[in-house]
Write a protein that holds these residues in place. Sequence first.
Motif, mmCIF file in Angstrom:
data_model
loop_
_atom_site.group_PDB
_atom_site.id
_atom_site.type_symbol
_atom_site.label_atom_id
_atom_site.label_comp_id
_atom_site.label_asym_id
_atom_site.label_seq_id
_atom_site.Cartn_x
_atom_site.Cartn_y
_atom_site.Cartn_z
ATOM 1 N N GLY A 1 68.484 -40.806 -50.419
ATOM 2 C CA GLY A 1 67.907 -39.476 -50.247
ATOM 3 C C GLY A 1 66.410 -39.538 -50.018
ATOM 4 N N HIS A 2 65.753 -40.443 -50.734
ATOM 5 C CA HIS A 2 64.287 -40.510 -50.699
ATOM 6 C C HIS A 2 63.786 -40.877 -49.300
ATOM 7 N N LEU A 3 64.327 -41.936 -48.724
ATOM 8 C CA LEU A 3 63.838 -42.378 -47.413
ATOM 9 C C LEU A 3 64.257 -41.400 -46.318
ATOM 10 N N LEU B 1 72.400 -30.667 -54.314
ATOM 11 C CA LEU B 1 73.285 -30.541 -53.146
ATOM 12 C C LEU B 1 74.134 -31.778 -52.891
ATOM 13 N N SER B 2 73.818 -32.889 -53.532
ATOM 14 C CA SER B 2 74.615 -34.100 -53.308
ATOM 15 C C SER B 2 75.880 -34.143 -54.170
ATOM 16 N N TYR B 3 76.042 -33.175 -55.067
ATOM 17 C CA TYR B 3 77.242 -33.229 -55.917
ATOM 18 C C TYR B 3 77.798 -31.854 -56.287
ATOM 19 N N VAL C 1 64.859 -42.348 -58.613
ATOM 20 C CA VAL C 1 65.173 -41.703 -57.326
ATOM 21 C C VAL C 1 65.939 -42.695 -56.448
ATOM 22 N N GLY C 2 66.957 -42.220 -55.754
ATOM 23 C CA GLY C 2 67.765 -43.093 -54.898
ATOM 24 C C GLY C 2 67.091 -43.336 -53.555
ATOM 25 N N VAL C 3 67.249 -44.551 -53.062
ATOM 26 C CA VAL C 3 66.670 -44.902 -51.758
ATOM 27 C C VAL C 3 67.269 -44.028 -50.644
ATOM 28 N N VAL D 1 76.087 -40.947 -42.891
ATOM 29 C CA VAL D 1 75.846 -41.576 -44.196
ATOM 30 C C VAL D 1 75.054 -42.849 -43.929
ATOM 31 N N VAL D 2 73.812 -42.873 -44.382
ATOM 32 C CA VAL D 2 72.997 -44.078 -44.169
ATOM 33 C C VAL D 2 73.372 -45.095 -45.248
ATOM 34 N N LEU D 3 73.821 -46.263 -44.800
ATOM 35 C CA LEU D 3 74.246 -47.289 -45.768
ATOM 36 C C LEU D 3 73.076 -48.135 -46.230
ATOM 37 N N ARG E 1 79.847 -34.780 -49.401
ATOM 38 C CA ARG E 1 78.434 -34.767 -49.819
ATOM 39 C C ARG E 1 78.103 -36.179 -50.267
ATOM 40 N N THR E 2 77.102 -36.747 -49.654
ATOM 41 C CA THR E 2 76.724 -38.126 -49.974
ATOM 42 C C THR E 2 75.728 -38.114 -51.124
ATOM 43 N N ARG E 3 75.965 -38.973 -52.085
ATOM 44 C CA ARG E 3 75.013 -39.065 -53.202
ATOM 45 C C ARG E 3 74.549 -40.511 -53.353
ATOM 46 N N SER E 4 73.236 -40.679 -53.357
ATOM 47 C CA SER E 4 72.683 -42.024 -53.608
ATOM 48 C C SER E 4 72.143 -42.068 -55.033
ATOM 49 N N GLY E 5 71.023 -41.356 -55.283
ATOM 50 C CA GLY E 5 70.451 -41.363 -56.634
ATOM 51 C C GLY E 5 70.655 -40.055 -57.385
ATOM 52 N N VAL F 1 56.694 -26.636 -46.701
ATOM 53 C CA VAL F 1 57.424 -27.138 -47.865
ATOM 54 C C VAL F 1 57.975 -28.530 -47.535
ATOM 55 N N TYR F 2 58.047 -29.381 -48.541
ATOM 56 C CA TYR F 2 58.499 -30.766 -48.370
ATOM 57 C C TYR F 2 59.998 -30.823 -48.632
ATOM 58 N N VAL F 3 60.760 -31.328 -47.653
ATOM 59 C CA VAL F 3 62.226 -31.252 -47.765
ATOM 60 C C VAL F 3 62.766 -32.048 -48.956
HETATM 61 P P1 FDA Z 1 70.611 -37.418 -53.825
HETATM 62 O O1 FDA Z 1 71.631 -38.476 -53.958
HETATM 63 O O2 FDA Z 1 70.755 -36.208 -54.679
HETATM 64 O O3 FDA Z 1 70.469 -37.014 -52.313
HETATM 65 C C1 FDA Z 1 69.527 -36.065 -51.855
HETATM 66 C C2 FDA Z 1 69.981 -35.543 -50.484
HETATM 67 O O4 FDA Z 1 70.051 -36.618 -49.552
HETATM 68 C C3 FDA Z 1 71.375 -34.913 -50.525
HETATM 69 O O5 FDA Z 1 71.453 -33.871 -49.586
HETATM 70 C C4 FDA Z 1 72.264 -36.057 -50.095
HETATM 71 O O6 FDA Z 1 73.500 -35.659 -49.550
HETATM 72 C C5 FDA Z 1 71.400 -36.791 -49.088
HETATM 73 N N1 FDA Z 1 71.677 -38.226 -49.104
HETATM 74 C C6 FDA Z 1 71.583 -39.044 -50.179
HETATM 75 N N2 FDA Z 1 71.891 -40.288 -49.828
HETATM 76 C C7 FDA Z 1 72.180 -40.274 -48.506
HETATM 77 C C8 FDA Z 1 72.580 -41.282 -47.590
HETATM 78 N N3 FDA Z 1 72.741 -42.541 -47.988
HETATM 79 N N4 FDA Z 1 72.833 -40.933 -46.320
HETATM 80 C C9 FDA Z 1 72.697 -39.632 -45.929
HETATM 81 N N5 FDA Z 1 72.296 -38.632 -46.754
HETATM 82 C C10 FDA Z 1 72.041 -38.954 -48.046
HETATM 83 N N6 FDA Z 1 60.049 -37.331 -54.055
HETATM 84 C C11 FDA Z 1 58.907 -37.909 -53.592
HETATM 85 O O7 FDA Z 1 58.705 -37.988 -52.381
HETATM 86 N N7 FDA Z 1 58.004 -38.411 -54.468
HETATM 87 C C12 FDA Z 1 58.191 -38.379 -55.808
HETATM 88 O O8 FDA Z 1 57.348 -38.870 -56.558
HETATM 89 C C13 FDA Z 1 59.380 -37.759 -56.305
HETATM 90 N N8 FDA Z 1 59.606 -37.644 -57.650
HETATM 91 C C14 FDA Z 1 60.765 -37.043 -58.107
HETATM 92 C C15 FDA Z 1 60.991 -36.924 -59.480
HETATM 93 C C16 FDA Z 1 62.159 -36.342 -59.954
HETATM 94 C C17 FDA Z 1 62.381 -36.238 -61.440
HETATM 95 C C18 FDA Z 1 63.113 -35.868 -59.042
HETATM 96 C C19 FDA Z 1 64.388 -35.241 -59.555
HETATM 97 C C20 FDA Z 1 62.886 -35.949 -57.674
HETATM 98 C C21 FDA Z 1 61.716 -36.541 -57.193
HETATM 99 N N9 FDA Z 1 61.446 -36.649 -55.835
HETATM 100 C C22 FDA Z 1 60.305 -37.254 -55.387
HETATM 101 C C23 FDA Z 1 62.372 -36.045 -54.865
HETATM 102 C C24 FDA Z 1 63.315 -37.076 -54.267
HETATM 103 O O9 FDA Z 1 62.631 -37.889 -53.347
HETATM 104 C C25 FDA Z 1 64.447 -36.353 -53.514
HETATM 105 O O10 FDA Z 1 65.140 -35.528 -54.385
HETATM 106 C C26 FDA Z 1 65.384 -37.346 -52.852
HETATM 107 O O11 FDA Z 1 66.134 -36.708 -51.856
HETATM 108 C C27 FDA Z 1 66.309 -37.945 -53.877
HETATM 109 O O12 FDA Z 1 67.110 -38.945 -53.322
HETATM 110 P P2 FDA Z 1 68.439 -39.350 -54.128
HETATM 111 O O13 FDA Z 1 69.153 -40.343 -53.319
HETATM 112 O O14 FDA Z 1 68.096 -39.684 -55.523
HETATM 113 O O15 FDA Z 1 69.169 -37.952 -54.187
#
Ligand code: FDA
Length: 501
Positions: free
Chosen positions: A158-160, A91-93, A154-156, A215-217, A80-84, A436-438
């Motif tokens: 998962g977000h992107l 689901l990332s952890y 928020v991590g780049v 895994v997107v680097l 499970r890949t975790r960025s932010g 629904v927004y993924v």
């Molecule tokens: P995380 O690391 O948990 O990853 C999310 C998912 O993406 C997991 O399934 C993970 O495995 C996968 N993933 C992560 N990194 C990857 C990688 N490098 N390569 C492949 N897969 C990867 N959204 C939005 O559009 N607008 C907003 O304003 C907000 N605001 C917001 C506020 C708060 C408090 C939260 C908790 C969340 C949001 N979000 C949001 C939602 C957010 O965009 C969404 O949860 C993202 O997926 C988070 O990315 P992270 O890398 O932080 O998450």
Amino acid sequence: FTSASSDVHAFLGCLSATIPCNLVKTPGTNSYSELLMSSVQNLRAVLPGTTRPVVIVAATEPAHVQATVVCGRRHSVRIRTRSGGHDYEGLSYASLDPHEHFAVLDLAKLRAINIDAPRSEAWVESGATIGELYYAAATANQTFGFPAGYCLTVGVGGHLSGGGFGALSRKYGLSADNVLDAVIVDAEGRLLNRTTMGNDLFWAIRGGGGESFGVVLSWKVRLVPVPETVTVFSIRRSRNQSAVDLISKWQLVAPVLPRDIYLHVFVQNQQADFIALFLGRCGRLIDTMRRYFPELGMTQQDCQEMSWMKSTVFFAFNTANLPVEVLLNRTNADYFLKVKSDHVQEPLPRHAWESIWSKWFEKPEAALVMLDPYGGVMGRISPLATPFPHRNYMYQLQLFSSWSENGTAALEKRLSWVRGVYKDLTPYVSKNPRAVYVNYRDLDLGTNVLEGNVTSYEKARVWGEKYFKGNFKRLAAVKSKVDPKDFFRNEQSISPLPAAK
Ligand code: FDA
């Protein structure tokens, strides 16, 4: 893979050939818990009963990511890949399967950002936060911005890969719409860029959720122009100051405002906050608000002029009285979360708002309700251009419940509030399927079921078409091509498309 098939010991041995042992943490070792919790944003996902990783790899180089994928496949330990760490369901952890042996590949240390100012572009590693990206872009040039969310941690990664929506989206689209290139480690452990990954995979990772494909680097993104001075306001109206009338009118106005204005609404505690970003100075904003939305009563006193970078602080904290360095903070949460999202095509009638407000919003466990307008550029991009299909709605609706009391009673109360409102909204919101927004992940929509050792396409469609509509099938086709054995799998990963479909 389950405990029966995976060989964790051999996996660790395999990792040790490439990755320094201080970057590999197993339960019981020093700082495993600290590393696990370092970016957890939802304590609900680490309650007793959720399955934790058998190992966490804190990658600092692409080779560490490649080795983790290759060793994971060889020894049947899924990743499970975790960025932010902001996934709403964790689901990332964490895993819902008590028997799953999985590793977390933590990318928080892969967070470099390189700005190419002459080209208005940046390469950003997945472990960076969007706050860090905003800071780097705007520090390089005050007129650089990037369309992404409000929550700065928020991590780049998962977000992107899931889309990325925020206050610049009516002007410039989603974060994913502004991705120009990416580097990914695929299921074979190969490093691929836009050219070598091909158009289909490049399409899929810009909104289809990254976790299913590799895994997107890092990502090459377009930085967008913003003026040196922007204007924000936040106007609060209580229920007895006609908040319901204003929300009813807002529905008609916000999606058709000029795309330089973004006006969203937060409803909580018997009041509605109308919060705006305008890409210009106060004078012009007042004129436009008087023309489109005089009922709000916006005046010069409401205006706060500032840099775009400062406006991202304002949107995150509802105050601009904080230094811009807060954009660089990384935190983990001390609260539990449950979120559901939807989209609205026709304005809700005033009586619907009245009855939902009376029935639900007065309860002590009421969540924050966020209404985010679309229109502008959002509506001009084809629903097929990226996996995100919900381009033509008026606005997005989010039920965001966060609480800090531990225990089953608080949990049940919050869950039933969010689920109850979602149910009562049914006649008024998106239909066939609910849209629904993924990035606002919701496991209530359904979870994957295996057929043989591969995720069932038919079962995955149940939740998948809510996130992606017809694009789900194309995502499944990409999955069949790049990961036919379904190595990158979680409760809501994309299934491979069966040959007959
Ligand atoms: P995380 O690391 O948990 O990853 C999310 C998912 O993406 C997991 O399934 C993970 O495995 C996968 N993933 C992560 N990194 C990857 C990688 N490098 N390569 C492949 N897969 C990867 N959204 C939005 O559009 N607008 C907003 O304003 C907000 N605001 C917001 C506020 C708060 C408090 C939260 C908790 C969340 C949001 N979000 C949001 C939602 C957010 O965009 C969404 O949860 C993202 O997926 C988070 O990315 P992270 O890398 O932080 O998450």
